[in-house]
Enzyme design. Sequence first.
Site, short mmCIF file in Angstrom:
data_model
loop_
_atom_site.label_atom_id
_atom_site.label_comp_id
_atom_site.label_asym_id
_atom_site.label_seq_id
_atom_site.Cartn_x
_atom_site.Cartn_y
_atom_site.Cartn_z
N HIS A 54 2.78 -3.61 6.71
CA HIS A 54 1.82 -2.59 6.59
C HIS A 54 1.92 -1.45 7.57
CE1 HIS A 54 -1.10 -4.39 3.38
NE2 HIS A 54 -0.37 -5.28 3.89
N GLU A 110 0.76 -4.89 11.04
CA GLU A 110 0.61 -3.51 10.92
C GLU A 110 1.36 -2.74 11.90
OE1 GLU A 110 -1.82 -2.03 8.89
OE2 GLU A 110 -2.37 -3.85 7.99
N HIS A 118 0.99 -1.14 -0.03
CA HIS A 118 0.00 0.11 -0.04
C HIS A 118 0.78 1.43 0.18
CE1 HIS A 118 -3.39 -2.49 1.62
NE2 HIS A 118 -3.49 -2.36 0.42
N ARG A 130 -3.41 4.90 -1.78
CA ARG A 130 -3.28 3.55 -1.62
C ARG A 130 -2.87 2.23 -2.36
NH1 ARG A 130 -5.49 -0.34 2.77
NH2 ARG A 130 -6.69 -2.05 2.09
N GLU A 184 1.73 3.79 3.11
CA GLU A 184 2.13 3.34 4.50
C GLU A 184 3.80 3.48 4.39
OE1 GLU A 184 0.10 -0.51 4.40
OE2 GLU A 184 -1.68 0.55 4.27
O1 PAY Z 1 -6.54 -8.96 6.09
O2 PAY Z 1 -4.58 -8.37 5.55
C1 PAY Z 1 -5.65 -8.26 5.98
C2 PAY Z 1 -6.00 -6.75 5.83
C3 PAY Z 1 -4.78 -5.80 6.25
C4 PAY Z 1 -4.83 -4.27 5.73
C5 PAY Z 1 -5.73 -4.12 4.59
O3 PAY Z 1 -5.32 -4.66 3.34
O4 PAY Z 1 -6.78 -3.49 4.58
C6 PAY Z 1 -5.12 -3.57 6.74
C7 PAY Z 1 -5.09 -1.78 6.29
C8 PAY Z 1 -3.79 -1.74 5.83
O5 PAY Z 1 -2.96 -1.88 6.21
O6 PAY Z 1 -3.92 -1.49 4.40
C9 PAY Z 1 -5.39 -1.11 7.72
C10 PAY Z 1 -5.01 0.36 7.38
C11 PAY Z 1 -5.08 1.41 8.55
C12 PAY Z 1 -6.35 1.05 6.41
O7 PAY Z 1 -5.97 1.27 5.52
O8 PAY Z 1 -7.30 0.67 6.62
ZN ZN Z 2 -1.72 -1.73 4.13
#
Ligand code: PAY
Ligand code: ZN
Length: 311
Positions: free
Chosen positions: A198, A272, A70, A128, A73
């Site tokens: 992330h 994270e 992403h 993102r 990040e």
């Molecule tokens: O299941 O691996 C997962 C979810 C991990 C991340 C995602 O891909 O949505 C969680 C989010 C991220 O790091 O992209 C959290 C962040 C804060 C967001 O953008 O919501």
């Molecule tokens: Zn992420």
Amino acid sequence: WRSLDTYSYTKYHPMEEIYQWMVQITEKYPGVVTQHFLGMTYETRPMYYLKISQPSANHKKIIWMDCGIHAREWIAPAFCQWFVKEILQNYKDNPRIGRLLRNLDFYVLPVLNIDGYVYTWTTDRLWRKSRSSHNNGTCFGTDLNRNFNVAWCSIGASKDCHELTFCGTGPVSEPETKAVSSFVESQKESIVCFLTMHSYGQLILTPYGYTKNKSSNHEELIQVGQKAANALKKKHGTNYRVGSSADILYTTSGSSRDWARDIGIPFSYTFELRDNGTYGFILPASQIQATCEETMEAVLSVLDDVYEKYW
Ligand code: PAY
Ligand code: ZN
């Protein structure tokens, strides 16, 4: 900076500098680290991973780590660089790191979503997704962490290209996910641990995101993850939570972590990193050092456990 000796690991770097850093670090430690082409991004930038490996006759188990799937990040690519330099600077004198490197190879992809990362430096700091074009150039970007071939777009992802969690036009529709998938697939017999970095939220996430069902080694994943979170906390007091993505975050399909676990890689985690929302994605550079130091403790803890299990 000109030489590697003055490269700052406590600043964020634009992509051109990270490319140069990869060249310089492989020149500085010849024979232990090599740079390898993985594929091209949508906008035709080359993706390289670094392979850290001590020469040996036998075929070693592999640790995979990617950062920056992403774009916004930024702390994640900063950590991948920190990790590489820590291993290289310390494997000779630090017995713990020496032991790991004698027995495991590390494959590190410092920035997975390069097009998106460049875009966050030039145009939109909070971007993102990737930068692929959809609907005749009316909307851009696929969420690469919804594009892997696992329960693709079944839950916690969107088929609308305007959305932040757009899953792409099909499983592995994007060149970046294709590059990672086909490489990891080709090495899957050797890869024992898959780590994808992330921010933010201070979590260590285990499979799965697409279901509340648990993977066959769930208890062990939680135990190893909890031990890592304890080691992390010891460094600067930062609290992390450990659990499956569906249990402690939200449901997601098509994530690289779930995909890696389902092709048979036993240890698969999403980290994270900092923080808990105060600065969110815009984590100040003044926190890079402490974040990387504590994350290093967590990752080494996981690697020690993986090593103990497979040596
Ligand atoms: O299941 O691996 C997962 C979810 C991990 C991340 C995602 O891909 O949505 C969680 C989010 C991220 O790091 O992209 C959290 C962040 C804060 C967001 O953008 O919501
Ligand atoms: Zn992420």
